[in-house]
Design a protein around this motif. Structure first.
Motif, PDB file in Angstrom:
ATOM      1  N   PRO A 121       1.472   0.819  -4.379  1.00 42.09           N
ATOM      2  CA  PRO A 121      -0.026   0.851  -4.399  1.00 42.09           C
ATOM      3  C   PRO A 121      -0.496   0.610  -5.558  1.00 42.09           C
ATOM      4  O   PRO A 121      -1.822   0.017  -5.412  1.00 42.09           O
ATOM      5  CB  PRO A 121      -0.153   2.493  -4.186  1.00 42.09           C
ATOM      6  CG  PRO A 121       0.986   2.958  -4.643  1.00 42.09           C
ATOM      7  CD  PRO A 121       2.092   2.388  -4.442  1.00 42.09           C
ATOM      8  N   GLU A 122      -0.239   0.433  -6.615  1.00 38.95           N
ATOM      9  CA  GLU A 122      -0.837  -0.156  -7.926  1.00 38.95           C
ATOM     10  C   GLU A 122      -1.186  -1.675  -7.725  1.00 38.95           C
ATOM     11  O   GLU A 122      -2.181  -1.929  -8.558  1.00 38.95           O
ATOM     12  CB  GLU A 122      -0.021   0.138  -9.114  1.00 38.95           C
ATOM     13  CG  GLU A 122       1.324  -0.561  -9.211  1.00 38.95           C
ATOM     14  CD  GLU A 122       2.583  -0.121  -8.505  1.00 38.95           C
ATOM     15  OE1 GLU A 122       3.638  -0.393  -8.510  1.00 38.95           O
ATOM     16  OE2 GLU A 122       2.321   0.927  -7.687  1.00 38.95           O
ATOM     17  N   ARG A 151      -5.966  -3.400  -4.386  1.00 39.51           N
ATOM     18  CA  ARG A 151      -7.254  -3.024  -4.931  1.00 39.51           C
ATOM     19  C   ARG A 151      -7.493  -1.601  -3.990  1.00 39.51           C
ATOM     20  O   ARG A 151      -6.973  -1.524  -2.761  1.00 39.51           O
ATOM     21  CB  ARG A 151      -8.267  -3.772  -4.543  1.00 39.51           C
ATOM     22  CG  ARG A 151      -8.150  -5.177  -5.184  1.00 39.51           C
ATOM     23  CD  ARG A 151      -9.412  -6.069  -5.070  1.00 39.51           C
ATOM     24  NE  ARG A 151      -9.972  -5.966  -3.924  1.00 39.51           N
ATOM     25  CZ  ARG A 151      -9.586  -6.872  -2.906  1.00 39.51           C
ATOM     26  NH1 ARG A 151      -8.912  -7.829  -3.302  1.00 39.51           N
ATOM     27  NH2 ARG A 151     -10.114  -6.711  -1.700  1.00 39.51           N
ATOM     28  N   GLU A 152      -8.206  -0.529  -4.469  1.00 43.40           N
ATOM     29  CA  GLU A 152      -8.564   0.562  -4.125  1.00 43.40           C
ATOM     30  C   GLU A 152      -9.086   0.382  -2.642  1.00 43.40           C
ATOM     31  O   GLU A 152      -8.752   1.095  -1.684  1.00 43.40           O
ATOM     32  CB  GLU A 152      -9.148   1.441  -5.087  1.00 43.40           C
ATOM     33  CG  GLU A 152      -9.651   2.911  -4.485  1.00 43.40           C
ATOM     34  CD  GLU A 152     -10.389   3.727  -5.473  1.00 43.40           C
ATOM     35  OE1 GLU A 152     -10.702   4.920  -5.132  1.00 43.40           O
ATOM     36  OE2 GLU A 152     -10.603   3.369  -6.442  1.00 43.40           O
ATOM     37  N   GLU A 153     -10.030  -0.559  -2.754  1.00 43.93           N
ATOM     38  CA  GLU A 153     -10.851  -0.820  -1.445  1.00 43.93           C
ATOM     39  C   GLU A 153      -9.958  -1.112  -0.332  1.00 43.93           C
ATOM     40  O   GLU A 153     -10.208  -0.420   0.840  1.00 43.93           O
ATOM     41  CB  GLU A 153     -12.087  -1.566  -1.647  1.00 43.93           C
ATOM     42  CG  GLU A 153     -12.959  -2.086  -0.363  1.00 43.93           C
ATOM     43  CD  GLU A 153     -13.869  -2.902  -0.538  1.00 43.93           C
ATOM     44  OE1 GLU A 153     -14.324  -3.511   0.583  1.00 43.93           O
ATOM     45  OE2 GLU A 153     -14.011  -3.647  -1.391  1.00 43.93           O
ATOM     46  N   ARG A 185      -6.763  -0.645  -0.244  1.00 53.00           N
ATOM     47  CA  ARG A 185      -5.793   0.678  -0.041  1.00 53.00           C
ATOM     48  C   ARG A 185      -6.409   1.604   1.117  1.00 53.00           C
ATOM     49  O   ARG A 185      -5.521   1.818   1.963  1.00 53.00           O
ATOM     50  CB  ARG A 185      -5.384   1.357  -1.328  1.00 53.00           C
ATOM     51  CG  ARG A 185      -4.661   0.495  -2.062  1.00 53.00           C
ATOM     52  CD  ARG A 185      -3.803   1.658  -3.056  1.00 53.00           C
ATOM     53  NE  ARG A 185      -4.566   2.444  -3.720  1.00 53.00           N
ATOM     54  CZ  ARG A 185      -5.205   2.357  -4.981  1.00 53.00           C
ATOM     55  NH1 ARG A 185      -5.218   0.976  -5.529  1.00 53.00           N
ATOM     56  NH2 ARG A 185      -6.053   3.100  -5.470  1.00 53.00           N
ATOM     57  N   GLU A 186      -7.691   1.972   0.875  1.00 54.07           N
ATOM     58  CA  GLU A 186      -8.242   2.905   1.824  1.00 54.07           C
ATOM     59  C   GLU A 186      -8.244   2.126   3.312  1.00 54.07           C
ATOM     60  O   GLU A 186      -8.170   3.035   3.984  1.00 54.07           O
ATOM     61  CB  GLU A 186      -9.601   3.123   1.256  1.00 54.07           C
ATOM     62  CG  GLU A 186      -9.738   3.978  -0.125  1.00 54.07           C
ATOM     63  CD  GLU A 186      -8.802   5.268   0.141  1.00 54.07           C
ATOM     64  OE1 GLU A 186      -8.825   5.883   1.199  1.00 54.07           O
ATOM     65  OE2 GLU A 186      -8.056   5.665  -0.912  1.00 54.07           O
ATOM     66  N   VAL A 190       0.913  -1.092   0.080  1.00 50.28           N
ATOM     67  CA  VAL A 190       0.078   0.001   0.019  1.00 50.28           C
ATOM     68  C   VAL A 190       0.804   1.232   0.081  1.00 50.28           C
ATOM     69  O   VAL A 190       0.503   2.125  -0.698  1.00 50.28           O
ATOM     70  CB  VAL A 190      -1.006  -0.039   1.253  1.00 50.28           C
ATOM     71  CG1 VAL A 190      -1.721   1.133   1.418  1.00 50.28           C
ATOM     72  CG2 VAL A 190      -1.864  -1.116   1.137  1.00 50.28           C
TER      73      VAL A 190
END
Length: 369
Positions: free
Chosen positions: A32-33, A36-38, A40-41, A28
């Motif tokens: 970070p790529e 998954r965005e979820e 990561r958050e 992360v």
């Protein structure tokens, strides 16, 4: 989730708080790529909640085996980098080549023995030794780091020390010969410090001969060599200064109290010359009508003085560029380089008051004869 107290939050704490593996938490922040965005958050929210500020950049750089920065070390206070015209010009040259290579610059002051820990602990890939006051200490500490280093002065450093600099004797000869060709016969030298004892005032030949600082000594040698070549072998008053207005004022006051003041001043740095110009102007002593003055360094400010300063120009930016190249050279090649100086003739020099008719091209023995 509660904020961690009593110690710094670690990546493992973030992973535990977010319910993910340490590898995922690391990705992360570092890749970070891949996450998954979820997810990561969720990890970032956990980091904020427990007070984790992110990976220690020092650890990340050290694990990569490189910190991507060059240290510039001096025996002067850090303010020297900003106050001294030559230091400013040199740092500009170093910064430009570092920028071009995507490398940072770290300024290091080692004014006292106990401050040498700055060199030993600096996070850098190599060291540029700027000014050789306390050279032995700086060199020894640099060698102990087992990192590439280079001195910005050939001086009296032994042949095992990588260095980039100029031939101070040859440069000083250019200045003295120029004034002799103009017809001057009464000279004085405003010198830099000869040793780190902080002394200023008249300097005798023994003080010059035993100087701890090679550039100060070598420039006197060059001046006197050129004057001797021109048949001007008499005693030349030499005043040691600490390159500050007080010591330069004292030197000039003593010189102009002599029964026969000089008509030509050889200043060992542009900084000294520019302070002298201010002193002379404040007393109505016109340059070059009443007295000529030549500096040494070729800093940009010298072109802006009134009158513009005649000077021996060092290739300051090129010295800095080559020093950086030596540090970045991964082949491990050893280099000691001597760069040429040149004389920049401007408005601060002219024939002496009683010899305005003397041509600036009056015959003298060829340079180096």
């Amino acid at each position: 989730m509660t904020r961690i107290t009593g110690r710094k939050a670690r990546l493992t704490d973030v992973a535990a708080a977010a319910g993910v593996s340490k590898a995922t938490a690391s990705n992360v922040f570092n890749r970070p790529e891949l996450v998954r965005e979820e997810l990561r958050e969720r990890v970032l929210a956990a980091a904020r909640a427990i007070g984790y500020a992110g990976p220690d950049p020092k650890g990340r750089l050290l694990s990569a085996g490189r910190v991507n920065a060059i240290g510039v070390a001096t025996g002067e206070p850090l303010s020297h980098f900003f106050e001294d015209p030559y230091a400013r010009a040199m740092m500009k040259g170093i910064a430009e080549i570092c920028d071009a290579n995507g490398v940072g610059v770290s300024l290091i002051s080692a004014t006292e023995d106990e401050a040498l820990w700055n060199i030993r602990s600096a996070l850098v890939d190599g060291l540029i030794l700027f000014c050789l006051e306390g050279a032995d200490r700086l060199i020894a500490s640099s060698r102990a780091r087992n990192l590439p280093f280079v001195a910005l002065d050939l001086g009296d450093t032994d042949d095992t020390v990588p260095a980039v600099g100029v031939d101070d004797v040859a440069g000083a000869r250019l200045a003295a010969r120029h004034l002799a060709v103009l017809g001057h016969r009464h000279f004085a030298v405003l010198a830099m410090e000869f040793s780190e004892d902080g002394r200023s005032g008249p300097a005798n030949p023994e003080r010059v001969r035993t100087a701890a600082y090679a550039p100060s000594r070598d420039r006197v040698i060059g001046y006197l060599d050129a004057l001797a070549d021109a048949g001007l072998g008499g005693a030349v008053p030499i005043h040691e200064t600490t390159a500050d207005p007080a010591s330069i004022t004292d030197a000039l006051a003593a010189l102009f109290a002599r029964p026969e003041p000089p008509t030509a001043i050889l200043a060992q740095s542009d900084r000294i010359a520019m302070i002298a110009l201010d002193w002379l102007a404040a007393r109505g002593i016109a340059v070059p009508r009443d007295i000529s003055i030549v500096g040494f360094d070729g800093v940009p400010e010298g072109a802006l003085t009134q009158p513009p300063l005649t000077t021996v120009r060092q290739p300051i930016a090129e010295i800095g560029r080559r020093a950086v190249e030596i540090i970045l050279d991964t082949t491990g090649g050893f280099r000691r380089e001597t760069l040429a100086t040149d004389l920049v003739i401007r408005g601060s020099t002219a024939p002496p008051p009683a010899r305005k008719s003397v041509s600036a091209t009056s015959a003298l023995p060829p340079a180096g004869a």
